[in-house]
Design a protein around this motif. Structure first.
Motif, mmCIF file in Angstrom:
data_model
loop_
_atom_site.group_PDB
_atom_site.id
_atom_site.type_symbol
_atom_site.label_atom_id
_atom_site.label_comp_id
_atom_site.label_asym_id
_atom_site.label_seq_id
_atom_site.Cartn_x
_atom_site.Cartn_y
_atom_site.Cartn_z
ATOM 1 N N GLU A 119 -9.238 61.021 -55.605
ATOM 2 C CA GLU A 119 -9.160 61.062 -57.061
ATOM 3 C C GLU A 119 -8.255 59.924 -57.512
ATOM 4 O O GLU A 119 -7.201 59.697 -56.903
ATOM 5 C CB GLU A 119 -8.589 62.398 -57.549
ATOM 6 C CG GLU A 119 -9.350 63.629 -57.087
ATOM 7 C CD GLU A 119 -10.544 63.949 -57.982
ATOM 8 O OE1 GLU A 119 -10.940 63.080 -58.780
ATOM 9 O OE2 GLU A 119 -11.071 65.071 -57.881
ATOM 10 N N ARG A 120 -8.674 59.223 -58.586
ATOM 11 C CA ARG A 120 -7.880 58.089 -59.068
ATOM 12 C C ARG A 120 -7.815 58.095 -60.591
ATOM 13 O O ARG A 120 -8.731 58.556 -61.279
ATOM 14 C CB ARG A 120 -8.486 56.762 -58.601
ATOM 15 C CG ARG A 120 -8.573 56.630 -57.102
ATOM 16 C CD ARG A 120 -8.817 55.194 -56.669
ATOM 17 N NE ARG A 120 -10.136 54.703 -57.059
ATOM 18 C CZ ARG A 120 -10.574 53.466 -56.780
ATOM 19 N NH1 ARG A 120 -9.799 52.621 -56.129
ATOM 20 N NH2 ARG A 120 -11.786 53.090 -57.147
ATOM 21 N N GLY B 5 -11.759 74.343 -66.437
ATOM 22 C CA GLY B 5 -11.687 74.699 -65.026
ATOM 23 C C GLY B 5 -11.324 73.562 -64.095
ATOM 24 O O GLY B 5 -11.125 73.790 -62.894
ATOM 25 N N VAL B 6 -11.232 72.322 -64.613
ATOM 26 C CA VAL B 6 -10.848 71.195 -63.757
ATOM 27 C C VAL B 6 -9.329 71.182 -63.612
ATOM 28 O O VAL B 6 -8.605 71.057 -64.605
ATOM 29 C CB VAL B 6 -11.339 69.857 -64.338
ATOM 30 C CG1 VAL B 6 -10.855 68.694 -63.465
ATOM 31 C CG2 VAL B 6 -12.852 69.848 -64.446
ATOM 32 N N ARG B 7 -8.858 71.312 -62.403
ATOM 33 C CA ARG B 7 -7.420 71.330 -62.144
ATOM 34 C C ARG B 7 -6.857 69.917 -62.277
ATOM 35 O O ARG B 7 -7.371 68.974 -61.672
ATOM 36 C CB ARG B 7 -7.162 71.874 -60.735
ATOM 37 C CG ARG B 7 -5.712 71.942 -60.340
ATOM 38 C CD ARG B 7 -5.532 72.639 -59.006
ATOM 39 N NE ARG B 7 -6.278 72.012 -57.937
ATOM 40 C CZ ARG B 7 -6.269 72.445 -56.669
ATOM 41 N NH1 ARG B 7 -5.595 73.544 -56.359
ATOM 42 N NH2 ARG B 7 -6.959 71.830 -55.747
ATOM 43 N N THR B 8 -5.800 69.764 -63.062
ATOM 44 C CA THR B 8 -5.179 68.453 -63.256
ATOM 45 C C THR B 8 -3.665 68.570 -63.156
ATOM 46 O O THR B 8 -3.086 69.648 -63.357
ATOM 47 C CB THR B 8 -5.542 67.854 -64.632
ATOM 48 O OG1 THR B 8 -5.013 68.689 -65.665
ATOM 49 C CG2 THR B 8 -7.042 67.697 -64.795
ATOM 50 N N VAL B 9 -3.039 67.451 -62.849
ATOM 51 C CA VAL B 9 -1.583 67.325 -62.913
ATOM 52 C C VAL B 9 -1.266 66.105 -63.770
ATOM 53 O O VAL B 9 -2.099 65.205 -63.921
ATOM 54 C CB VAL B 9 -0.956 67.170 -61.510
ATOM 55 C CG1 VAL B 9 -1.120 68.449 -60.707
ATOM 56 C CG2 VAL B 9 -1.555 65.988 -60.759
ATOM 57 N N LEU C 252 -4.168 63.367 -63.688
ATOM 58 C CA LEU C 252 -5.021 63.204 -62.517
ATOM 59 C C LEU C 252 -5.702 64.513 -62.164
ATOM 60 O O LEU C 252 -5.059 65.566 -62.071
ATOM 61 C CB LEU C 252 -4.181 62.728 -61.326
ATOM 62 C CG LEU C 252 -4.916 62.507 -60.004
ATOM 63 C CD1 LEU C 252 -5.855 61.296 -60.105
ATOM 64 C CD2 LEU C 252 -3.920 62.315 -58.866
ATOM 65 N N ALA C 253 -7.016 64.445 -61.961
ATOM 66 C CA ALA C 253 -7.765 65.619 -61.522
ATOM 67 C C ALA C 253 -7.550 65.839 -60.023
ATOM 68 O O ALA C 253 -7.472 64.886 -59.245
ATOM 69 C CB ALA C 253 -9.256 65.434 -61.815
ATOM 70 N N LEU C 254 -7.448 67.102 -59.644
ATOM 71 C CA LEU C 254 -7.376 67.478 -58.228
ATOM 72 C C LEU C 254 -8.437 68.550 -57.991
ATOM 73 O O LEU C 254 -8.168 69.751 -58.006
ATOM 74 C CB LEU C 254 -5.978 67.997 -57.880
ATOM 75 C CG LEU C 254 -4.848 66.960 -58.005
ATOM 76 C CD1 LEU C 254 -3.496 67.616 -57.780
ATOM 77 C CD2 LEU C 254 -5.056 65.810 -57.022
ATOM 78 N N ARG C 255 -9.682 68.083 -57.826
ATOM 79 C CA ARG C 255 -10.806 69.006 -57.703
ATOM 80 C C ARG C 255 -10.980 69.564 -56.306
ATOM 81 O O ARG C 255 -11.727 70.536 -56.108
ATOM 82 C CB ARG C 255 -12.093 68.294 -58.133
ATOM 83 C CG ARG C 255 -12.154 67.975 -59.608
ATOM 84 C CD ARG C 255 -13.359 67.135 -59.957
ATOM 85 N NE ARG C 255 -13.240 65.749 -59.501
ATOM 86 C CZ ARG C 255 -14.174 64.831 -59.652
ATOM 87 N NH1 ARG C 255 -15.319 65.153 -60.233
ATOM 88 N NH2 ARG C 255 -13.985 63.589 -59.221
ATOM 89 N N TRP C 256 -10.331 68.946 -55.311
ATOM 90 C CA TRP C 256 -10.529 69.368 -53.929
ATOM 91 C C TRP C 256 -9.261 70.027 -53.416
ATOM 92 O O TRP C 256 -8.209 69.985 -54.040
ATOM 93 C CB TRP C 256 -10.919 68.166 -53.072
ATOM 94 C CG TRP C 256 -11.976 67.337 -53.717
ATOM 95 C CD1 TRP C 256 -11.812 66.162 -54.379
ATOM 96 C CD2 TRP C 256 -13.361 67.658 -53.827
ATOM 97 N NE1 TRP C 256 -13.007 65.710 -54.885
ATOM 98 C CE2 TRP C 256 -13.981 66.615 -54.559
ATOM 99 C CE3 TRP C 256 -14.150 68.721 -53.375
ATOM 100 C CZ2 TRP C 256 -15.341 66.601 -54.844
ATOM 101 C CZ3 TRP C 256 -15.510 68.712 -53.655
ATOM 102 C CH2 TRP C 256 -16.085 67.664 -54.375
#
Length: 240
Positions: A177-178, A140-144, A189-193
């Protein structure tokens, strides 16, 4: 009653106190963290691996008790290199500019003995552990993902810092996020927000990624989700 002395006068004094910090979870951690120590040899002008073992304290710090206790008249130069499965250590301190070629946290050891404390007392040093390209993000953690390259040479940039930041839409709380690229320049890279909303509003969010190799060498890229989520992205580093 046992008398307790200041730590600078103890035979267990450590010239360096490192506090590993998991940036993804926002917690201190020493479990699973490895530390390698190098000493700089001025005669050979190179770093030499040391067999000095680090000590983990109950307060989640990593120390090297006794290092420098019988040193010479001047300070010794050392370097600590950190490792943890799935993570990449961010070596520059929070108040230092980022450089991708930093290979450890350098520190000096000042000679001391039971009667003379070291000339400079040690201060705790936070070492941030960022999620690496192989970090096991949970379901469920959105990443690119993508790669950072030199714009002119088209070669991958290893250990580049990739950052996305913004504010939450409801209460305006800042988020960041870094991650760091691997040896092949690959990042994930996670984009949780939430990102910047579209105008007029729809289901699209915009995120701006900034990659840094060193001061004056950066690259940026805007991505739009959900459409760009499963695409490989290329961030080109250029000289400013």
């Amino acid at each position: 009653m046992t008398r307790f002395y200041r730590i600078e006068r103890s035979v267990l004094y450590s010239p360096a106190w490192f506090v590993p910090f998991d940036e993804f979870t926002g917690r201190q951690r020493t479990a699973g963290v490895t530390v390698a120590l190098d000493r700089f040899d001025t005669g050979e002008n190179t770093w030499l691996p040391q067999d000095t073992q680090a000590v983990r304290t109950p307060s989640a710090a990593i120390t090297f008790p006794g290092l420098g206790r019988r040193g010479g008249p001047g300070p010794g130069r050392f370097r600590a290199r950190f490792g943890a499965a799935g993570y990449a250590p961010l070596y520059p301190a929070d108040d230092e500019p980022f450089v991708a070629d930093a290979l450890g946290v350098e520190f000096l050891t000042y000679p001391y003995d039971d009667t003379q404390p070291p000339a400079v007392p040690a201060e705790p040093r936070l070492v941030r552990l960022l999620p690496g390209a192989a970090f096991p993000y949970g379901p469920g953690v959105r990443t690119v993902y993508g790669v950072v390259v030199d714009a002119a040479a088209r070669t991958p940039v290893a250990n580049a810092l990739v950052v996305a930041d913004g504010t939450t839409g409801v209460d305006g709380v800042p988020w960041r996020e870094r991650t760091l690229t691997d040896a092949l320049g690959v990042f994930r890279l996670a984009l949780r927000w939430e990102g910047e909303p579209a105008d007029p509003p729809d289901d699209t969010e915009t995120f701006r990624l900034l990659a840094t190799e060193r001061p004056g060498r950066t690259g940026s890229l805007a991505i739009r989700l959900p459409g760009d989520r499963d695409r490989g992205h290329v961030i080109e580093i250029v000289s400013e």
